[in-house]
Write a protein that holds these residues in place. Structure first.
Motif, short mmCIF file in Angstrom:
data_model
loop_
_atom_site.label_atom_id
_atom_site.label_comp_id
_atom_site.label_asym_id
_atom_site.label_seq_id
_atom_site.Cartn_x
_atom_site.Cartn_y
_atom_site.Cartn_z
N ASP A 24 0.88 -1.11 -0.04
CA ASP A 24 -0.02 -0.06 -0.04
C ASP A 24 0.91 1.13 0.08
O ASP A 24 1.97 1.25 0.59
CB ASP A 24 -1.04 0.24 1.36
N ARG B 5 0.88 5.76 -0.22
CA ARG B 5 0.17 7.15 -0.32
C ARG B 5 1.22 8.13 -0.72
O ARG B 5 1.96 9.14 -0.29
CB ARG B 5 0.04 7.47 1.45
N GLU B 6 0.83 8.32 -2.11
CA GLU B 6 0.16 7.51 -3.08
C GLU B 6 1.15 7.56 -4.41
O GLU B 6 1.97 8.37 -4.55
CB GLU B 6 -1.34 8.02 -3.37
N THR C 4 -5.54 2.42 -8.26
CA THR C 4 -5.99 3.18 -7.21
C THR C 4 -6.95 2.09 -6.28
O THR C 4 -7.54 1.25 -6.91
CB THR C 4 -6.86 4.14 -7.68
N TRP D 163 -5.17 6.56 -1.57
CA TRP D 163 -4.35 5.24 -1.32
C TRP D 163 -4.04 4.45 -2.91
O TRP D 163 -4.61 4.65 -3.66
CB TRP D 163 -5.24 4.24 -0.75
N SER D 164 -2.84 3.99 -2.88
CA SER D 164 -2.54 3.01 -4.11
C SER D 164 -2.09 1.86 -3.64
O SER D 164 -1.64 1.47 -2.51
CB SER D 164 -1.35 3.69 -5.02
N ARG D 165 -2.19 0.74 -4.56
CA ARG D 165 -2.05 -0.55 -4.10
C ARG D 165 -1.41 -1.35 -5.09
O ARG D 165 -1.71 -1.30 -6.27
CB ARG D 165 -3.30 -1.24 -3.61
N TRP E 276 -3.62 4.18 8.46
CA TRP E 276 -3.67 3.34 7.64
C TRP E 276 -4.80 2.81 7.66
O TRP E 276 -5.32 2.30 6.46
CB TRP E 276 -2.40 2.34 7.56
N GLN F 54 -13.17 4.56 4.29
CA GLN F 54 -13.73 5.40 3.29
C GLN F 54 -14.57 6.50 3.92
O GLN F 54 -15.47 6.11 4.81
CB GLN F 54 -14.34 4.76 2.05
#
Length: 407
Positions: free
Chosen positions: A70, A72-73, A97, A102-104, A155, A159
Motif C-alpha cells: 500500500d 500514499r500515493e 488506485t 491510497w494506491s495498491r 492506515w 472510506q
C-alpha cells in the motif's frame, strides 16, 4: 505467532540536499526498468522502482496467497503489469488506485511466502527509490498465521462515510432514492475487450443514467463511485444503507469465454444460482475484493443472519418485481435481451436485506455487438430511458402493494 506485517514510512528520507531541493509535490511514478520479481534461493525478491519516496506498508493475505504493498500515493500511469518480468513464484501482478489517497500493488503468490525483509533504497542524486521485499518460503500453517494487515494508526481509516438514514418503505409520495453502483473501479478493471474495460463503460453509463433520472423528476440519485476508484463490495452496500436508498442497481458488462452470450440480463439474489453460467458470473463478481487484495476474513453472526433472512422475506419479492419491470422496460425500448433475461445468483452486492437490489448486465464485452452498443451514446440513452420507465412503473406498483400490506 506475531503477524508478519511490515510498515515503513518513507517521506523523502535519506535524500541529499540536492534531492531535497527538487520539487516533490507531484505523485511518485513507477520506474518500470527498476521493477521486477525474481526467484531467489528459498524465496522471492520483489522490486518496485519509484520516482520518489512515499509512505508505504507491506503485508500478506491468504486465500489466495497475496503480497500487498500500500502507498500514499502513486501515479500508476505508464505502469503496465504486463511489462514486469516476474518469476515462477508469482502468478499475477496488479497495480492501481485502491481508494482516494491510497494506491495498491498486489502480487498473487504461487505458494506460501512470508515477508522476511523490506528495504527502501534511495538514489541520493536523483531521489529515486527502489522498494525491495524479500520473501521466504514457509509452510501453509505459518503463512496463514502471519497473513493479515496489523492495525497501524493512519492506515486503517475507513472510506468517507455518509449520514445514516433509516427510511420506511416507499409509498409513492416522495422522490425515489436510487443508488447506482457502477461495477469495479480503480485496481479492479472488470472485463476487458478491444481497448475498453468494464469499469470505465459502467461509470459512463451510470453518470448518464443519473442525468436521465434527475431530468425525469421524482428521483434522487447517488452513485457508489463517481470516479475511477476501488470500492469494496461491502462498502457499496453500506453506502446504500447509509443513504436510506429505496432501490439499489448494480451495473455491469461482463465477458464470457464460453458460449455466445449477448443482450441484457437482470439478476436477483438467490442462495443457489438459476444456472451454471450465473453461478460462474457471481463467483467472478464476488472475487473483486480478493483480486484487489481486500481481507474478507470475518465471522458470521447467526442472530444477524436470522434477522436479515426475515427482512428479505418482504424485500425479495419487491426485488423480483423490480427485475421484471426492468426487463419489460428494456424490451419496450426495442433493445436486445438475453435469451434468458431473468436470472438469479449469490451476488454479494445484492445481499442488502431491506433494500430491493438487482444487478443488470447491460451486455457482454465478449459480444462484439454488445460492445458496440455500449460505445454508442444513442444506444445508451435508449437503455437509460428503459430503466427510467421501469423504475417509474415499479414505484407505482410497489406503492400500491405497500398500501395493501398495511391494510
Amino acid at each position: 505467532m506475531i503477524r508478519i506485517c511490515l510498515a515503513v514510512a518513507i517521506c523523502a528520507m535519506g535524500l541529499s540536499a540536492q534531492a531535497q531541493g527538487r520539487d516533490l509535490s507531484a505523485l511518485a511514478r513507477v520506474e518500470m526498468a527498476q521493477t521486477r520479481i525474481d526467484d531467489i534461493s528459498g524465496g522471492l525478491r520483489v522490486r518496485l522502482g519509484l520516482s520518489q519516496g512515499v509512505p508505504f506498508r507491506v503485508f500478506t493475505l491468504d486465500e489466495p496467497a497475496r503480497l500487498v504493498l500500500d502507498f500514499r500515493e502513486v501515479d500508476w500511469r505508464g505502469a503496465d503489469p504486463a511489462l514486469i518480468d516476474w518469476a515462477d513464484g508469482a502468478r499475477a501482478v496488479r497495480m492501481g488506485t485502491f481508494r482516494p489517497g491510497w494506491s495498491r500493488m498486489v502480487v498473487d503468490l504461487g505458494g506460501p511466502f512470508a515477508v522476511r525483509t523490506t528495504e527502501a533504497k534511495t538514489d541520493t542524486a536523483s531521489g529515486k527509490v527502489v522498494i525491495e521485499v524479500i520473501l521466504r518460503e514457509v509452510s501453509e500453517e505459518e503463512f496463514a498465521a502471519a497473513a493479515g494487515a496489523a492495525p497501524l494508526p493512519g492506515w486503517e481509516v475507513d472510506q468517507p462515510g455518509l449520514p445514516a438514514v433509516k427510511k420506511a418503505r416507499q409509498t409513492g409520495e416522495e422522490k425515489l432514492l436510487v443508488v447506482l453502483d457502477p461495477g469495479h473501479g480503480g485496481i479492479d478493471p472488470g472485463a476487458e475487450a478491444d481497448g475498453d474495460n468494464e469499469k470505465t463503460l459502467m461509470l459512463r453509463f451510470a453518470l448518464e443514467l443519473r442525468d436521465h433520472l434527475l431530468r425525469a423528476g421524482g428521483f434522487d440519485v447517488a452513485l457508489t463511485r463517481e470516479e475511477d476508484k476501488f470500492v469494496s463490495l461491502e462498502r457499496r452496500v453500506a453506502i446504500a444503507h447509509e443513504l436510506g436508498a429505496d432501490v439499489f442497481l448494480s451495473l455491469h458488462a461482463d465477458a464470457l469465454s464460453e458460449g455466445r452470450a449477448t443482450g441484457a440480463t437482470v439478476y436477483t439474489l438467490s442462495d443457489s444460482a438459476s444456472d451454471e453460467a450465473s453461478a460462474a458470473l457471481a463467483e467472478r463478481h464476488n472475487r473483486a475484493n480478493i483480486l484487489a487484495g481486500v481481507d474478507l476474513t470475518e465471522s458470521d453472526d447467526v442472530v444477524a443472519d436470522v434477522l436479515m433472512d426475515l427482512a428479505r422475506m418482504e424485500t425479495q419479492p419487491r426485488a423480483d418485481q423490480l427485475a421484471q419491470a426492468i426487463r419489460l422496460g428494456i424490451k419496450e425500448q426495442g433493445l436486445p435481451l438475453n435469451s434468458r433475461p431473468l436470472r438469479s445468483a449469490g451476488f454479494s452486492v445484492l445481499k442488502s436485506p431491506d433494500i430491493p437490489s438487482i444487478l443488470i448486465e447491460l451486455g457482454f464485452l465478449s459480444s462484439q455487438s454488445d460492445l458496440e452498443h455500449l460505445r454508442d451514446a444513442e444506444w445508451r440513452a435508449t437503455m437509460a430511458a428503459g430503466i427510467r420507465d421501469a423504475l417509474q412503473a415499479w414505484r407505482i406498483a410497489d406503492a400500491a402493494a405497500a398500501k395493501l400490506v398495511r391494510q
